[in-house]
Design a protein around this motif. Structure first.
Motif, short mmCIF file in Angstrom:
data_model
loop_
_atom_site.label_atom_id
_atom_site.label_comp_id
_atom_site.label_asym_id
_atom_site.label_seq_id
_atom_site.Cartn_x
_atom_site.Cartn_y
_atom_site.Cartn_z
N ASP A 128 -35.79 7.98 -4.59
CA ASP A 128 -36.90 7.48 -5.88
C ASP A 128 -36.23 6.71 -6.76
OD1 ASP A 128 -38.75 8.45 -3.95
OD2 ASP A 128 -39.14 10.34 -4.86
N ALA A 129 -35.12 7.03 -6.95
CA ALA A 129 -34.39 6.16 -8.13
C ALA A 129 -34.33 4.58 -7.83
CB ALA A 129 -32.94 6.62 -8.44
N ASP A 130 -33.88 3.78 -9.04
CA ASP A 130 -33.73 2.53 -8.65
C ASP A 130 -32.33 2.07 -8.05
OD1 ASP A 130 -31.77 2.56 -10.70
OD2 ASP A 130 -33.19 1.98 -12.30
N GLU A 131 -32.29 0.82 -7.72
CA GLU A 131 -30.99 0.41 -6.85
C GLU A 131 -29.76 0.92 -7.65
OE1 GLU A 131 -33.71 -1.41 -7.53
OE2 GLU A 131 -34.60 -1.73 -5.51
N MET A 132 -29.70 0.45 -9.28
CA MET A 132 -28.46 0.78 -9.66
C MET A 132 -28.07 2.34 -9.74
SD MET A 132 -26.18 -0.47 -11.20
CE MET A 132 -24.52 -0.30 -12.13
N GLN A 133 -29.39 2.99 -10.11
CA GLN A 133 -29.01 4.68 -9.98
C GLN A 133 -28.36 4.97 -8.77
OE1 GLN A 133 -28.86 6.34 -12.72
NE2 GLN A 133 -28.04 8.15 -11.54
N GLN A 134 -28.96 4.28 -7.41
CA GLN A 134 -28.64 4.81 -6.15
C GLN A 134 -27.34 4.37 -5.73
OE1 GLN A 134 -31.67 2.71 -3.58
NE2 GLN A 134 -33.10 4.45 -3.57
N ARG A 135 -26.90 3.22 -6.42
CA ARG A 135 -25.42 3.04 -6.34
C ARG A 135 -24.38 3.84 -6.99
NH1 ARG A 135 -22.75 -2.70 -6.09
NH2 ARG A 135 -20.23 -2.00 -6.28
N ILE A 136 -24.78 4.47 -8.03
CA ILE A 136 -24.15 5.47 -8.86
C ILE A 136 -23.86 6.71 -7.99
CG2 ILE A 136 -24.10 6.72 -10.89
CD1 ILE A 136 -25.26 4.13 -12.36
N GLU A 137 -25.22 7.21 -7.36
CA GLU A 137 -25.25 8.40 -6.90
C GLU A 137 -24.48 8.32 -5.61
OE1 GLU A 137 -26.60 11.16 -8.26
OE2 GLU A 137 -27.91 10.07 -9.52
N LEU A 138 -24.56 7.20 -4.80
CA LEU A 138 -23.79 7.03 -3.47
C LEU A 138 -22.51 7.17 -4.01
CD1 LEU A 138 -23.73 6.51 -0.54
CD2 LEU A 138 -23.80 3.99 -1.30
N GLU A 139 -22.01 6.26 -4.84
CA GLU A 139 -20.45 6.51 -5.27
C GLU A 139 -19.90 7.93 -5.71
OE1 GLU A 139 -18.49 3.36 -7.99
OE2 GLU A 139 -20.12 2.01 -6.98
N ALA A 140 -20.71 8.59 -6.45
CA ALA A 140 -20.46 10.09 -6.78
C ALA A 140 -20.51 10.90 -5.69
CB ALA A 140 -21.39 10.32 -7.75
N VAL A 141 -21.53 10.85 -4.90
CA VAL A 141 -21.39 11.70 -3.58
C VAL A 141 -20.18 11.52 -2.56
CG1 VAL A 141 -22.70 12.17 -1.53
CG2 VAL A 141 -23.80 12.08 -3.46
N SER A 142 -19.90 9.93 -2.51
CA SER A 142 -18.81 9.68 -1.75
C SER A 142 -17.51 10.39 -2.31
CB SER A 142 -18.71 8.05 -1.41
OG SER A 142 -20.02 7.79 -0.79
N ILE A 143 -17.23 10.32 -3.57
CA ILE A 143 -16.06 10.62 -4.19
C ILE A 143 -16.17 11.99 -3.94
CG2 ILE A 143 -14.89 10.94 -6.39
CD1 ILE A 143 -16.01 8.04 -7.24
#
Length: 195
Positions: A128-143
């Protein structure tokens, strides 16, 4: 001073939880004192971390809309409260011998559904977050996933070589909390890069 206001509750809650965790051992029955103490101290550390983030890094906290943050916080707190109750219940029943066979497995798995609700809350938050926040979350989860997988695999090699000897149950139980903590640090670093 205005930035400190929203964080005060989290900071005070963290201090109280840590104090209760340290005082829990002599106050509670022996069979649950250790687990309650660890949980309360963990809650306290998490609350202090949340308070510090709200105070010192408001952009990290305010990355999502207020209604999304409120829903996420409510879902996480309810699921974690249920998790704590289930862990205490499980430990209490199994330390006394408890049931045998499939019922024992069922009792041992009681804490898992609340953690599934934690994961559900995290997925809903990201979705439900915006695209920028989703990108941040994806990178953080991946790392975080990469680092914890690397650490876990390294531990497996060291265990197989008999360099270390860790109880498997303890190691497996701490994978998810370690993943969450690593995710928090990774998210902080990723967000700083995008600021």
């Amino acid at each position: 001073m205005d930035a400190l206001k929203p964080a005060v509750g989290w900071l005070l809650g963290g201090i109280v939880a840590i104090a209760l965790g340290l005082a829990a051992k002599p106050l509670l029955p022996e069979r649950i004192a250790d687990i309650a103490s660890v949980m309360l101290v963990s809650i306290g550390v998490g609350s202090l971390a949340s308070g510090l983030i709200r105070w010192r890094l408001p952009a990290l906290y305010e990355a999502a809309p207020a209604d999304l943050r409120r829903r996420y916080t409510r879902e996480i707190l309810l699921a974690m409260a249920a998790y704590m109750v289930m862990v205490v219940a499980t430990v209490s029943v199994l330390r006394d011998g408890g049931p045998e066979g499939p019922l024992r497995a069922l009792v041992a798995l009681l804490p898992v559904p609340p953690i599934a609700f934690v994961l559900r809350a995290m997925v809903r938050y990201i979705r439900d977050a915006d695209e920028m926040q989703q990108r941040i979350e994806l990178e953080a989860v991946s790392i975080a996933t990469t680092l914890v997988a690397l650490l876990y695999m390294s531990g497996g090699f060291l265990q197989a070589a008999k360099v270390i000897d860790l109880p498997a149950a303890a190691v497996m139980i701490w994978v998810f909390p370690l993943l969450c903590a690593t995710y928090g640090v990774a998210k902080f670093l990723v967000m700083r890069r995008y600021q």
